[in-house]
Design a protein around this motif. Structure first.
Motif, PDB file in Angstrom:
ATOM      1  N   ILE A  19       1.136  -1.281   0.242  1.00  0.00           N
ATOM      2  CA  ILE A  19      -0.373  -0.167  -0.021  1.00  0.00           C
ATOM      3  C   ILE A  19       1.246   1.645   0.198  1.00  0.00           C
ATOM      4  CG2 ILE A  19      -1.789   1.184   1.317  1.00  0.00           C
ATOM      5  CD1 ILE A  19      -2.517  -1.432   2.404  1.00  0.00           C
ATOM      6  N   GLY A  20       0.998   1.643  -1.189  1.00  0.00           N
ATOM      7  CA  GLY A  20       1.253   3.431  -0.758  1.00  0.00           C
ATOM      8  C   GLY A  20       2.999   2.121  -0.756  1.00  0.00           C
ATOM      9  N   ASP A  21       4.375   3.581   0.014  1.00  0.00           N
ATOM     10  CA  ASP A  21       5.761   2.847   0.350  1.00  0.00           C
ATOM     11  C   ASP A  21       5.444   1.364   1.382  1.00  0.00           C
ATOM     12  OD1 ASP A  21       5.225   4.271   2.121  1.00  0.00           O
ATOM     13  OD2 ASP A  21       6.952   5.323   2.178  1.00  0.00           O
ATOM     14  N   ALA A  22       4.422   0.779   1.463  1.00  0.00           N
ATOM     15  CA  ALA A  22       4.398  -0.021   2.811  1.00  0.00           C
ATOM     16  C   ALA A  22       4.593  -1.206   2.091  1.00  0.00           C
ATOM     17  CB  ALA A  22       3.412   0.864   4.216  1.00  0.00           C
ATOM     18  N   VAL A  23       4.724  -2.153   3.000  1.00  0.00           N
ATOM     19  CA  VAL A  23       3.830  -3.410   3.057  1.00  0.00           C
ATOM     20  C   VAL A  23       3.957  -4.154   4.546  1.00  0.00           C
ATOM     21  CG1 VAL A  23       4.555  -5.599   2.235  1.00  0.00           C
ATOM     22  CG2 VAL A  23       5.394  -3.836   0.593  1.00  0.00           C
ATOM     23  N   PHE A  24       2.619  -4.703   4.570  1.00  0.00           N
ATOM     24  CA  PHE A  24       1.902  -6.173   5.243  1.00  0.00           C
ATOM     25  C   PHE A  24       2.582  -7.108   5.224  1.00  0.00           C
ATOM     26  CE2 PHE A  24       0.430  -1.415   5.031  1.00  0.00           C
ATOM     27  CZ  PHE A  24       0.616  -0.510   6.425  1.00  0.00           C
ATOM     28  N   VAL A  25       4.100  -7.190   6.193  1.00  0.00           N
ATOM     29  CA  VAL A  25       3.789  -8.267   5.324  1.00  0.00           C
ATOM     30  C   VAL A  25       3.020  -9.778   6.128  1.00  0.00           C
ATOM     31  CG1 VAL A  25       6.403  -7.786   5.212  1.00  0.00           C
ATOM     32  CG2 VAL A  25       5.079  -8.744   7.517  1.00  0.00           C
ATOM     33  N   GLY A  26       2.088  -9.549   6.898  1.00  0.00           N
ATOM     34  CA  GLY A  26       1.430 -10.850   8.098  1.00  0.00           C
ATOM     35  C   GLY A  26       2.449 -11.653   8.024  1.00  0.00           C
ATOM     36  N   ASP A  27       2.334 -13.466   8.218  1.00  0.00           N
ATOM     37  CA  ASP A  27       3.477 -13.669   8.840  1.00  0.00           C
ATOM     38  C   ASP A  27       4.455 -14.920   7.913  1.00  0.00           C
ATOM     39  OD1 ASP A  27       2.207 -13.394  10.847  1.00  0.00           O
ATOM     40  OD2 ASP A  27       1.295 -15.419  11.830  1.00  0.00           O
ATOM     41  N   THR A  28       5.122 -13.811   7.256  1.00  0.00           N
ATOM     42  CA  THR A  28       6.506 -13.983   6.299  1.00  0.00           C
ATOM     43  C   THR A  28       7.085 -13.613   7.315  1.00  0.00           C
ATOM     44  OG1 THR A  28       6.311 -12.136   5.353  1.00  0.00           O
ATOM     45  CG2 THR A  28       5.573 -14.320   4.493  1.00  0.00           C
ATOM     46  N   LEU A  29       7.573 -12.388   7.379  1.00  0.00           N
ATOM     47  CA  LEU A  29       8.684 -11.976   8.158  1.00  0.00           C
ATOM     48  C   LEU A  29       8.642 -10.980   8.902  1.00  0.00           C
ATOM     49  CD1 LEU A  29      10.996  -9.630   5.454  1.00  0.00           C
ATOM     50  CD2 LEU A  29      11.763 -11.779   6.480  1.00  0.00           C
ATOM     51  N   PHE A  30       9.729 -11.777  10.273  1.00  0.00           N
ATOM     52  CA  PHE A  30       9.200 -10.980  11.590  1.00  0.00           C
ATOM     53  C   PHE A  30      10.102  -9.853  12.074  1.00  0.00           C
ATOM     54  CE2 PHE A  30       8.288 -14.894  14.023  1.00  0.00           C
ATOM     55  CZ  PHE A  30       6.658 -14.496  13.441  1.00  0.00           C
ATOM     56  N   MET A  31      11.022  -8.718  12.793  1.00  0.00           N
ATOM     57  CA  MET A  31      11.604  -8.068  12.722  1.00  0.00           C
ATOM     58  C   MET A  31      13.427  -8.669  12.693  1.00  0.00           C
ATOM     59  SD  MET A  31      10.583  -4.851  13.696  1.00  0.00           S
ATOM     60  CE  MET A  31      11.531  -4.174  13.675  1.00  0.00           C
ATOM     61  N   PRO A  32      13.713  -7.999  12.492  1.00  0.00           N
ATOM     62  CA  PRO A  32      15.372  -8.841  12.271  1.00  0.00           C
ATOM     63  C   PRO A  32      15.896  -9.752  13.068  1.00  0.00           C
ATOM     64  CG  PRO A  32      15.344  -6.079  10.737  1.00  0.00           C
ATOM     65  CD  PRO A  32      14.142  -6.832  11.277  1.00  0.00           C
ATOM     66  N   ASP A  33      15.665  -9.248  14.205  1.00  0.00           N
ATOM     67  CA  ASP A  33      16.703  -9.692  15.454  1.00  0.00           C
ATOM     68  C   ASP A  33      15.715 -10.711  15.818  1.00  0.00           C
ATOM     69  OD1 ASP A  33      14.472  -8.614  16.369  1.00  0.00           O
ATOM     70  OD2 ASP A  33      15.722  -7.645  18.151  1.00  0.00           O
ATOM     71  N   VAL A  34      14.986 -11.171  14.925  1.00  0.00           N
ATOM     72  CA  VAL A  34      13.644 -12.134  15.471  1.00  0.00           C
ATOM     73  C   VAL A  34      13.537 -13.648  14.537  1.00  0.00           C
ATOM     74  CG1 VAL A  34      11.317 -13.322  15.464  1.00  0.00           C
ATOM     75  CG2 VAL A  34      12.335 -10.760  16.978  1.00  0.00           C
ATOM     76  N   GLY A  35      13.474 -12.351  13.253  1.00  0.00           N
ATOM     77  CA  GLY A  35      13.430 -13.651  11.950  1.00  0.00           C
ATOM     78  C   GLY A  35      12.824 -14.369  11.116  1.00  0.00           C
ATOM     79  N   THR A  36      12.167 -15.237  11.192  1.00  0.00           N
ATOM     80  CA  THR A  36      11.323 -15.454  11.064  1.00  0.00           C
ATOM     81  C   THR A  36      10.033 -16.594  10.724  1.00  0.00           C
ATOM     82  OG1 THR A  36      12.201 -17.686   9.408  1.00  0.00           O
ATOM     83  CG2 THR A  36      12.378 -15.260   8.064  1.00  0.00           C
ATOM     84  N   ALA A  37       8.955 -16.887  10.030  1.00  0.00           N
ATOM     85  CA  ALA A  37       8.344 -17.411  10.547  1.00  0.00           C
ATOM     86  C   ALA A  37       7.928 -18.890  10.401  1.00  0.00           C
ATOM     87  CB  ALA A  37       6.361 -17.023   9.650  1.00  0.00           C
ATOM     88  N   ARG A  38       7.380 -20.010  11.280  1.00  0.00           N
ATOM     89  CA  ARG A  38       7.761 -21.226  10.771  1.00  0.00           C
ATOM     90  C   ARG A  38       6.838 -21.849   9.887  1.00  0.00           C
ATOM     91  NH1 ARG A  38       4.880 -22.921  16.576  1.00  0.00           N
ATOM     92  NH2 ARG A  38       5.156 -24.673  15.869  1.00  0.00           N
ATOM     93  N   CYS A  39       7.309 -22.945   9.937  1.00  0.00           N
ATOM     94  CA  CYS A  39       6.315 -23.092   8.163  1.00  0.00           C
ATOM     95  C   CYS A  39       5.863 -24.829   8.238  1.00  0.00           C
ATOM     96  CB  CYS A  39       8.081 -23.829   6.867  1.00  0.00           C
ATOM     97  SG  CYS A  39       8.319 -21.962   6.946  1.00  0.00           S
ATOM     98  N   ASP A  40       5.942 -24.991   9.446  1.00  0.00           N
ATOM     99  CA  ASP A  40       4.884 -26.733   9.589  1.00  0.00           C
ATOM    100  C   ASP A  40       4.046 -26.610   9.623  1.00  0.00           C
ATOM    101  OD1 ASP A  40       5.137 -25.331  12.401  1.00  0.00           O
ATOM    102  OD2 ASP A  40       5.847 -26.434  12.871  1.00  0.00           O
ATOM    103  N   PHE A  41       3.095 -25.868   9.296  1.00  0.00           N
ATOM    104  CA  PHE A  41       1.669 -26.052   9.354  1.00  0.00           C
ATOM    105  C   PHE A  41       1.174 -26.428   8.551  1.00  0.00           C
ATOM    106  CE2 PHE A  41       1.189 -21.604  11.956  1.00  0.00           C
ATOM    107  CZ  PHE A  41       1.352 -22.469  12.826  1.00  0.00           C
ATOM    108  N   PRO A  42      -0.212 -26.951   8.630  1.00  0.00           N
ATOM    109  CA  PRO A  42      -1.162 -27.811   7.382  1.00  0.00           C
ATOM    110  C   PRO A  42      -0.118 -27.162   5.765  1.00  0.00           C
ATOM    111  CG  PRO A  42      -2.119 -28.008   8.547  1.00  0.00           C
ATOM    112  CD  PRO A  42      -0.935 -27.078   9.468  1.00  0.00           C
ATOM    113  N   GLY A  43       0.418 -27.180   4.820  1.00  0.00           N
ATOM    114  CA  GLY A  43       0.049 -26.314   3.828  1.00  0.00           C
ATOM    115  C   GLY A  43       1.823 -25.754   3.896  1.00  0.00           C
ATOM    116  N   GLY A  44       1.917 -25.303   4.861  1.00  0.00           N
ATOM    117  CA  GLY A  44       3.441 -25.019   5.283  1.00  0.00           C
ATOM    118  C   GLY A  44       4.473 -25.457   4.385  1.00  0.00           C
TER     119      GLY A  44
END
Length: 286
Positions: free
Chosen positions: A154-179
């Motif tokens: 949206i404009g210059d902003a992306v609402f990333v959902g559960d893909t990325l977390f803050m840099p010092d936390v990392g990324t989302a898990r992938c072990d849910f059904p279909g992940g």
């Protein structure tokens, strides 16, 4: 275009709800709203959602969209409640239909529960453009955490959902059904191919000890500093890390109640003959 982004952080679930609008325009979007839920009592409340409502009224905004990035496993969606109070169309990515199919089987939902996404007002196609309040927006298909995740540019902003977390936390898990960790890596790299000054807004923050919750960063900051997927981390390295890490994680506390509500666009199951609504707890199924 640089939209105004108003965050609402829920410390219980670590979730950030956003109201997004353009200065001088009354139309807005709400992203990933939270319905409060006490798992011990099986009781819902609207404290978080009411803060959003109060802000919308105070700023004299009109809700055009209530956007879900995916069917969350860590909080119940307040989309249905907000729509009743504020209006707007509830929308999610079209691949929600695959998630509905998985969980209809798991929860043995009522035969009339439809697997076509019709519980939502709109299903976004990959890269579908839309607009509100003078802002142009695009739905970015970003699977991996689940098969149905969508980010919103949206404009210059992306609402990333559960893909990325803050840099010092990392990324989302992938072990849910279909992940799938391979798929998540590729989705993240698409987001990180955007210009470096694009603002990224997280759906969650689980801050390390000593840091207050944060939810805004940039593409460049993620490329330089994300502990899981910064530049130079290969797909094979990421998948090895992600799969090993996911194997150590417990299921989210609210996954069983939340998914049943969230695949219904935040609406509760039908009232049964005794006047009560029920959520199911499948035994030994996850």
């Amino acid at each position: 275009m640089q939209p105004i982004v108003q965050p609402f952080f829920d410390p219980v679930t670590g979730t950030v709800t956003y109201v997004v609008f353009q200065s001088g325009n009354q139309e807005c979007a709400v992203i990933d709203p939270v319905l409060d839920y006490d798992p011990k009592a099986g009781r819902t409340s609207t404290t978080n959602a009411d803060k959003v409502i109060e802000f919308v009224h105070r700023r004299e905004l009109r809700v055009q969209w209530i956007l879900e990035t995916h069917a969350h496993a860590d909080h119940l969606s307040a989309a249905h409640y907000l729509q009743r109070e504020l209006g707007g169309k509830i929308a999610i990515g079209e691949h929600i239909r695959a998630v509905q199919g998985v969980f209809k089987k798991l929860f043995n939902l009522e035969p009339e529960f439809r697997l076509d996404g019709s519980q939502f007002d709109h299903l976004f196609r990959e890269d579908e453009a839309f607009s509100f309040g003078g802002l142009t927006a695009r739905a970015l298909y970003a699977p991996g955490h689940t098969p149905a995740d969508t980010a919103y540019l949206i404009g210059d902003a992306v609402f990333v959902g559960d893909t990325l977390f803050m840099p010092d936390v990392g990324t989302a898990r992938c072990d849910f059904p279909g992940g799938n960790a391979h798929t998540l890596y590729r989705s993240i790299r698409k987001l990180l191919d955007l210009p470096g000054d694009i603002r990224l807004f997280m759906c969650h923050d689980y801050p390390p000890e000593g840091r207050k919750p944060e939810w805004e960063t940039t593409v460049l900051a993620q490329r330089m500093h994300n502990i899981h997927v910064r530049d130079g981390v290969t797909e094979e390295q990421f998948v090895s890390m992600r799969e090993a890490r996911d194997a150590t994680l417990a299921m989210p506390v609210l996954i069983l109640p939340s998914v049943q509500v969230n695949i219904r666009a935040g609406e509760f199951p039908h009232t049964e003959e005794n006047g009560t609504r029920y959520l199911k707890i499948p035994l030994n199924a996850l």
